[in-house]
Design an enzyme around this catalytic site. Structure first.
Site, PDB file in Angstrom:
ATOM      1  N   LYS A 189       0.856  -1.188   0.000  1.00 53.22           N
ATOM      2  CA  LYS A 189       0.000   0.000   0.000  1.00 53.22           C
ATOM      3  C   LYS A 189       0.890   1.236   0.000  1.00 53.22           C
ATOM      4  O   LYS A 189       1.557   1.536   0.995  1.00 53.22           O
ATOM      5  CB  LYS A 189      -0.909   0.061   1.229  1.00 53.22           C
ATOM      6  CG  LYS A 189      -1.970   1.184   1.099  1.00 53.22           C
ATOM      7  CD  LYS A 189      -2.554   1.621   2.430  1.00 53.22           C
ATOM      8  CE  LYS A 189      -1.809   2.765   3.038  1.00 53.22           C
ATOM      9  NZ  LYS A 189      -1.911   4.038   2.268  1.00 53.22           N
ATOM     10  N   GLU A 192      -1.421   7.532  -0.085  1.00 51.49           N
ATOM     11  CA  GLU A 192      -2.450   8.082  -0.978  1.00 51.49           C
ATOM     12  C   GLU A 192      -1.995   9.384  -1.642  1.00 51.49           C
ATOM     13  O   GLU A 192      -2.595   9.834  -2.617  1.00 51.49           O
ATOM     14  CB  GLU A 192      -3.755   8.311  -0.218  1.00 51.49           C
ATOM     15  CG  GLU A 192      -3.701   9.378   0.865  1.00 51.49           C
ATOM     16  CD  GLU A 192      -3.184   8.860   2.195  1.00 51.49           C
ATOM     17  OE1 GLU A 192      -3.279   9.614   3.185  1.00 51.49           O
ATOM     18  OE2 GLU A 192      -2.690   7.705   2.247  1.00 51.49           O
ATOM     19  N   GLY A 242       7.237   5.507   8.120  1.00 50.84           N
ATOM     20  CA  GLY A 242       6.372   6.665   8.292  1.00 50.84           C
ATOM     21  C   GLY A 242       6.562   7.263   9.676  1.00 50.84           C
ATOM     22  O   GLY A 242       7.618   7.144  10.285  1.00 50.84           O
ATOM     23  N   GLY A 247       3.354   4.284  13.416  1.00 56.08           N
ATOM     24  CA  GLY A 247       4.066   3.053  13.735  1.00 56.08           C
ATOM     25  C   GLY A 247       3.545   2.394  14.995  1.00 56.08           C
ATOM     26  O   GLY A 247       3.435   1.156  15.083  1.00 56.08           O
ATOM     27  N   GLU A 264      10.416   1.715  10.351  1.00 55.25           N
ATOM     28  CA  GLU A 264      11.407   2.782  10.176  1.00 55.25           C
ATOM     29  C   GLU A 264      10.639   4.079  10.324  1.00 55.25           C
ATOM     30  O   GLU A 264       9.832   4.445   9.463  1.00 55.25           O
ATOM     31  CB  GLU A 264      12.091   2.666   8.813  1.00 55.25           C
ATOM     32  CG  GLU A 264      13.356   3.497   8.696  1.00 55.25           C
ATOM     33  CD  GLU A 264      13.084   4.906   8.219  1.00 55.25           C
ATOM     34  OE1 GLU A 264      13.130   5.826   9.077  1.00 55.25           O
ATOM     35  OE2 GLU A 264      12.827   5.098   7.028  1.00 55.25           O
ATOM     36  N   CYS A 298      13.254  11.477   6.825  1.00 60.47           N
ATOM     37  CA  CYS A 298      13.486  10.942   8.170  1.00 60.47           C
ATOM     38  C   CYS A 298      14.936  11.109   8.590  1.00 60.47           C
ATOM     39  O   CYS A 298      15.242  11.189   9.774  1.00 60.47           O
ATOM     40  CB  CYS A 298      13.078   9.477   8.232  1.00 60.47           C
ATOM     41  SG  CYS A 298      13.973   8.419   7.066  1.00 60.47           S
TER      42      CYS A 298
END
Length: 506
Positions: A189, A192, A242, A247, A264, A298
């Site tokens: 996935k 979006e 993300g 998470g 992560e 990140c």
């Protein structure tokens, strides 16, 4: 803003709106509902995607489970799997321009960075292909003359891959080829906000000859698609990149089935600058580290910890370099910093900066939303914040924008204490010509990656991941590959030497 370098809009003809569909069991599938992505830089719809729900997600997971159980991928040779992965790598390189264009339009990142991200991903696929052929377990021939022990590594099963919007193609390639190399089947996935490059990856997988059901793609939102991918009993591993908040939700969702979770997550990554460092190199690396991918990274070096004897001079160097960084139209090949992903995120970045100023911090540069002629105001100025105390939100929380926070230190111990005074532990950097300083910092810094006299260099061979609330598990390298393998001990008796437990009567 007059002293900043801004690239205004260039003449550019937008491509047709990309139409994305799900890939389920080798077939492109529509949904009754769709969602659009408006380009953050150009303000127009650039893609429209099928919006999946529980039905599509369940179908994709079922297809992956059937394919795994059938052994059409999990039980074939490593050579056969590697052959497909190498074909994908070649196809990626042949489609860089097409994929990079949609990635730039959906994300707002500069086209040059998109090309580098997409083209560079081919190396991850080639390295994963090498692991498919060289994976092995252990044998134990020292258990006695009548015993032999073999430790096998086997594919763990169905993997849910959930990727973010900031590096959609690169991060997919940090996960997917390694799961496939291990023999797993997959459901993906994408975010979006940047779904199209993942759909394009699906096209390349089919062209390369990947069997139906081995990789499935479901487009849509975290609820219900991501939630179901995290909780479904037929999924054996969830790998997610993300935010730390999401998470934690994935960990909770996965707990009901005790599936493996690899995360992560966020970072508040410091670069520590000692007086004996090459200050020109360090200043350039800091400038790159905070503005690369618009700071929406990140691994962004969003805070620097500078020795107080050189702090004023070093900040002046970074300010001067920041004024030369080319912000603006991401379709201009010369642009280095593009648009912020959404208006809401732009406002969030600014709220951190304004709160810090209200608490007594000082703006050495920038500090506000930026207008780019011909493209609107979904941009943020290069921003450097000084006079920051370690307890301020801007020094502790992930801003995720082109904002640099400056703190100072006096001793190595103090620098390490400030480095580790964070909930995060993704990466850290140290700048010094003294190898002993670099080694001590590297051993004591609480981070998954420590760079010495460089920043953000990475290789497929080296594992990547964080400690503390920056995540768990690893990606890429042999350690990342192992996330998709299960270890089994096979214990075998040689000959007929076993002493019966039950003795026959005499």
């Amino acid at each position: 803003m007059k002293d900043l370098t801004i690239n205004t809009a260039i003449d550019f003809e937008l491509p047709p709106v990309f139409e994305g569909r799900h890939l389920i069991d080798g077939t492109w599938v529509e949904s009754s509902d769709r969602f659009d992505r408006i380009s953050p830089s150009h303000g127009t719809v650039v893609s429209t995607s099928a919006r999946g729900g529980e039905a599509e997600t369940n179908a994709a997971i079922a297809a992956a489970r059937r394919a795994f159980d059938a052994g059409i991928w999990s039980r074939i040779s490593g050579k056969a799997r590697a052959t497909i992965l190498l074909k994908v790598a070649d196809l990626i390189e042949a489609n860089v321009e097409r994929i990079a264009l949609l990635e730039t339009l959906e994300s707002g990142k500069p086209i040059g960075q998109s090309r580098g991200e997409v083209g560079g991903a081919a190396d991850l696929w080639r390295y994963a292909a090498s692991l498919a052929r060289t994976s092995h377990g252990d044998s134990h021939n020292t258990l006695g003359e009548d015993m032999l022990g073999v430790v096998l590594k086997e594919p763990i099963g169905v993997v849910s891959v959930i990727t973010p919007w900031n590096f959609p193609f690169w991060i997919l390639s940090q996960k997917l080829p390694f799961a496939l190399a291990a023999g797993c089947t997959v459901v993906v996935k994408p975010s979006e906000m940047t779904p199209s490059s993942t759909v394009m990856m699906g096209e390349l997988l089919l062209e390369a000859g990947l069997p139906a059901g081995v990789c499935n793609i479901v487009l849509g939102y975290g609820d219900p698609v991501g939630s179901l991918m995290s909780s479904h009993e037929d999924v054996h591993v969830v790998t997610f990149t993300g935010s730390t908040a999401v998470g934690k939700l994935i960990t909770q969702a996965a707990s009901g089935t005790l599936k493996k979770v690899a995360l992560e997550l966020g970072g508040k990554n410091p670069q520590v600058i000692f007086p004996d460092a090459d200050l020109d190199d360090a200043a350039d690396a800091v400038t790159f580290g905070v503005y690369f991918n618009v700071g929406q990274c990140c691994n962004s070096s969003s805070r620097i910890i500078v020795h107080e004897d050189i702090a004023e001079d070093f900040v002046a160097r970074v300010v001067a370099l920041s004024k030369l960084v080319k912000f603006g139209d991401p379709m201009d090949p010369d642009t280095q910093v593009g648009a912020i992903v959404t208006p809401e995120h732009n406002a969030k970045i600014d709220s951190y900066v304004q709160a810090a100023v209200a608490e007594g911090a000082t703006l050495a540069l920038g500090g506000g939303v930026m207008q780019v002629a011909g493209l609107g105001d979904q941009f943020y100025q290069p921003t450097i914040v000084t006079n920051v105390s370690p307890g301020m939100a801007i020094a502790q929380e992930e801003v995720f924008g082109p904002v640099l926070t400056v703190l100072t230190f006096r001793t190595l111990d103090e620098a390490i204490a400030i480095t580790n005074d964070s909930d995060f532990g993704l990466s850290a950097g140290v700048w010094s010509e003294d190898v002993h300083t670099c080694l001590e910092f590297g051993r004591r810094a609480q981070a998954g990656t420590v760079w010495a006299n460089t920043w953000m260099d990475g290789y497929p061979e080296l594992a990547f991941g964080g400690v503390k609330q920056s995540g768990q598990g690893r990606e890429i390298g042999s350690y990342g590959f192992d996330e998709f393998l299960e270890v089994k001990s096979l214990v075998m008796r040689v000959g007929r030497s076993r002493t019966p437990w039950v003795q026959a009567g005499t």
